[in-house]
Design an enzyme around this catalytic site. Structure first.
Site, PDB file in Angstrom:
ATOM      1  N   CYS A 255       5.527  29.239 -14.732  1.00  0.00           N
ATOM      2  CA  CYS A 255       5.177  29.744 -16.062  1.00  0.00           C
ATOM      3  C   CYS A 255       4.645  28.637 -16.962  1.00  0.00           C
ATOM      4  O   CYS A 255       5.294  28.241 -17.935  1.00  0.00           O
ATOM      5  CB  CYS A 255       6.381  30.420 -16.685  1.00  0.00           C
ATOM      6  N   GLU A 256       3.495  28.127 -16.620  1.00  0.00           N
ATOM      7  CA  GLU A 256       2.793  27.103 -17.395  1.00  0.00           C
ATOM      8  C   GLU A 256       1.301  27.317 -17.134  1.00  0.00           C
ATOM      9  O   GLU A 256       0.906  27.491 -15.979  1.00  0.00           O
ATOM     10  CB  GLU A 256       3.124  25.684 -16.883  1.00  0.00           C
TER      11      GLU A 256
ATOM     12  N   TYR B 137       2.092  10.929  -3.396  1.00  0.00           N
ATOM     13  CA  TYR B 137       2.428  11.449  -4.720  1.00  0.00           C
ATOM     14  C   TYR B 137       2.383  12.979  -4.730  1.00  0.00           C
ATOM     15  O   TYR B 137       1.941  13.595  -5.688  1.00  0.00           O
ATOM     16  CB  TYR B 137       1.517  10.834  -5.792  1.00  0.00           C
TER      17      TYR B 137
ATOM     18  N   PRO C 220       0.823  -1.216   0.000  1.00  0.00           N
ATOM     19  CA  PRO C 220       0.000   0.000   0.000  1.00  0.00           C
ATOM     20  C   PRO C 220       0.854   1.262   0.000  1.00  0.00           C
ATOM     21  O   PRO C 220       1.871   1.338   0.688  1.00  0.00           O
ATOM     22  CB  PRO C 220      -0.765  -0.112   1.320  1.00  0.00           C
TER      23      PRO C 220
ATOM     24  N   ARG D 260      -0.160  16.683  -8.983  1.00  0.00           N
ATOM     25  CA  ARG D 260      -1.311  15.839  -9.327  1.00  0.00           C
ATOM     26  C   ARG D 260      -2.433  16.566 -10.080  1.00  0.00           C
ATOM     27  O   ARG D 260      -2.974  16.020 -11.038  1.00  0.00           O
ATOM     28  CB  ARG D 260      -1.861  15.131  -8.080  1.00  0.00           C
TER      29      ARG D 260
HETATM   30  C1  LIG Z   1       2.973   2.413  -7.107  1.00  0.00           C
HETATM   31  C2  LIG Z   1       3.028   1.013  -6.683  1.00  0.00           C
HETATM   32  C3  LIG Z   1       2.401   0.615  -5.497  1.00  0.00           C
HETATM   33  C4  LIG Z   1       1.597   1.547  -4.636  1.00  0.00           C
HETATM   34  O1  LIG Z   1       0.439   1.988  -5.249  1.00  0.00           O
HETATM   35  P1  LIG Z   1      -0.657   2.802  -4.403  1.00  0.00           P
HETATM   36  O2  LIG Z   1      -1.722   3.068  -5.370  1.00  0.00           O
HETATM   37  O3  LIG Z   1      -0.003   4.037  -3.911  1.00  0.00           O
HETATM   38  O4  LIG Z   1      -1.096   1.918  -3.287  1.00  0.00           O
HETATM   39  C5  LIG Z   1       2.538  -0.703  -5.118  1.00  0.00           C
HETATM   40  N1  LIG Z   1       3.237  -1.597  -5.860  1.00  0.00           N
HETATM   41  C6  LIG Z   1       3.849  -1.234  -7.015  1.00  0.00           C
HETATM   42  C7  LIG Z   1       4.609  -2.250  -7.777  1.00  0.00           C
HETATM   43  C8  LIG Z   1       3.757   0.069  -7.465  1.00  0.00           C
HETATM   44  O5  LIG Z   1       4.345   0.416  -8.614  1.00  0.00           O
END
Ligand SMILES: *Cc1c(COP(=O)(O)O)cnc(C)c1O
Length: 403
Positions: free
Chosen positions: A328-329, A357, A260, A298
């Site tokens: 500047c975008e 993220y 996670p 994001r």
């Molecule tokens: C990004 C990623 C995760 C985590 O994804 P979440 O959506 O943040 O839970 C887990 N495993 C792999 C291989 C990933 O690339």
């Protein structure tokens, strides 16, 4: 209640704030959903890679899912035991593979036949036997944003079932490879249970067919991807998620590995930014703030929604505004048409759900130093990353000026 105003006064803006108690609660809820089955929660470091955040999860017993050797070193430095570290990703360099083998991590998640060949060769050169897992692409539509969908053959991730089977046979016959796990991760911000269940079923069937040819795996790695509420999404509960997965594993003695990221960190983070000015272009109202897309990408990258809370004395009626940064975008915005009162210079905006993220996707575009980060635990507030100064930004270039 977090006193955002005080935090902004003490640490200045833009600023990331993390609520570690919230993150602990998310961790415990997910971990306990798998009770009755051996499991490891391997925190996906890319969602929030601050060392103090990783250390916090390590203290709770978490492992780490890493997608670069840099992340592996972060995990080690933050105190995650090597035997709980997983190295995933579609493009690992020889150097990264070498270092991962030397560190004797739990396993490398292999994503192609070509990669398997490289891992075998490098393990041979090192005189090692490398534990591996294979990332299977179950070709299931996860019904999420196309940029964060990974479980379709259209996506670059993982290998097809037949290819995986071939790879397991090869690995099992190799002196230098030890196939211990199987992995799938079909996407991020998943809010539908069905694709997860169907993927787990496909992958569990593959485990059974491998058993039939005497290839016994130990780890069933279900990836991450559990979605969270940014606005009004209906999300999957950890309990339902775990039950769906466990229902596919009947009769299989496998340790579940869960990776996670967002679920643990997204709603435990806040991005604080101050209002610089209000302006109008014709009918259009803009609120210009001191944070930008280089801090929190994001909204620009995915048109992602983030709740915005205005901390102001202003009692005016709400009206629609675009909340934009100084970069500047035209893509530099946090929200479009968001209802806000009239704002004054130095009023504070709290951008919610910024714990995943957020900082990690930041950059120095426009020569903007990245924000400071602070963490809250109980009554304690701690700086966990200094604000970047101009000198930090030019440190790697300066010496070449005179050449
Ligand atoms: C990004 C990623 C995760 C985590 O994804 P979440 O959506 O943040 O839970 C887990 N495993 C792999 C291989 C990933 O690339």
């Amino acid at each position: 209640m977090i006193n955002f105003k005080e935090l902004a006064a003490t640490y200045k803006t833009p600023l990331y704030v993390y609520d570690l108690d919230y993150m602990s609660a998310q961790y415990e809820e997910l971990k306990s959903a798998f009770k009755g089955r051996k499991s490891i929660m391997a925190f996906a470091i890319k969602s929030n890679s601050n060392l103090s955040v990783i250390k916090h999860f390590a203290t709770l017993g978490s492992g780490a899912d890493c997608v670069s050797i840099g992340e592996v070193y972060r995990a080690v430095l933050a105190g995650v035991p090597n035997y709980k570290i997983i190295f995933s990703g579609v493009g690992k360099s020889d150097d990264e593979i070498t270092q991962a083998i030397k560190l004797d991590i739990l396993y490398i998640n292999v994503e192609s036949e070509a990669e398997l060949g490289r891992v075998e060769l490098i393990a041979k050169e090192l005189g090692a036997k490398c534990r591996i897992s294979i990332r299977v692409n179950p070709n299931i539509d996860p019904q999420t944003h196309p940029y964060i969908s990974t479980g379709l053959h259209d996506n670059k991730f993982g290998v097809e079932i037949d290819t995986a089977k071939r790879m397991y046979i090869k690995a099992n016959n190799s002196e230098y490879l030890d196939p211990v796990g199987i992995h799938f991760h079909i996407g991020s911000q998943l809010t539908e249970l069905k694709p997860i269940y169907e993927s787990a079923e496909i992958v569990a069937d593959l485990v059974r067919s491998l058993q039939n040819i005497k290839i016994e795996l130990k780890f069933f790695d279900i990836g991450g991807g559990l979605g969270v509420k940014y606005k009004d999404e209906t999300t999957i509960t950890p309990y339902d998620y775990a039950q769906a997965i466990l229902s596919t594993l009947k009769g299989l003695d496998l340790t579940v590995i869960c990776e996670p990221g967002r679920f643990l960190t997204a709603n435990g983070g806040y991005f604080l930014t101050k209002v610089l000015y209000e302006k109008r272009n014709g009918d259009k109202r803009f609120v210009v703030v001191d944070g930008g897309m280089n801090d929190l990408l994001r909204p620009s990258l995915y048109k992602a929604y983030h709740k915005i809370e205005a901390i102001t004395e202003s009692l005016t009626k709400l009206s629609e505004a675009d909340v934009v940064g100084p970069v500047c975008e035209s893509g530099d915005f946090f929200a479009k048409g968001y209802l806000l009162p009239t704002l004054e210079h130095n009023d504070l905006l709290v951008i919610h759900s910024a714990g995943a993220y957020g900082f990690g996707m930041g950059s120095n575009y426009n020569t903007r130093g990245r924000s400071a980060e602070v963490a809250i635990k109980g009554k304690e507030v701690k700086l966990i990353r200094k604000r970047e100064e101009f000198e930090d930004l030019i440190a790697l270039e300066k010496e070449y000026l005179d050449n």
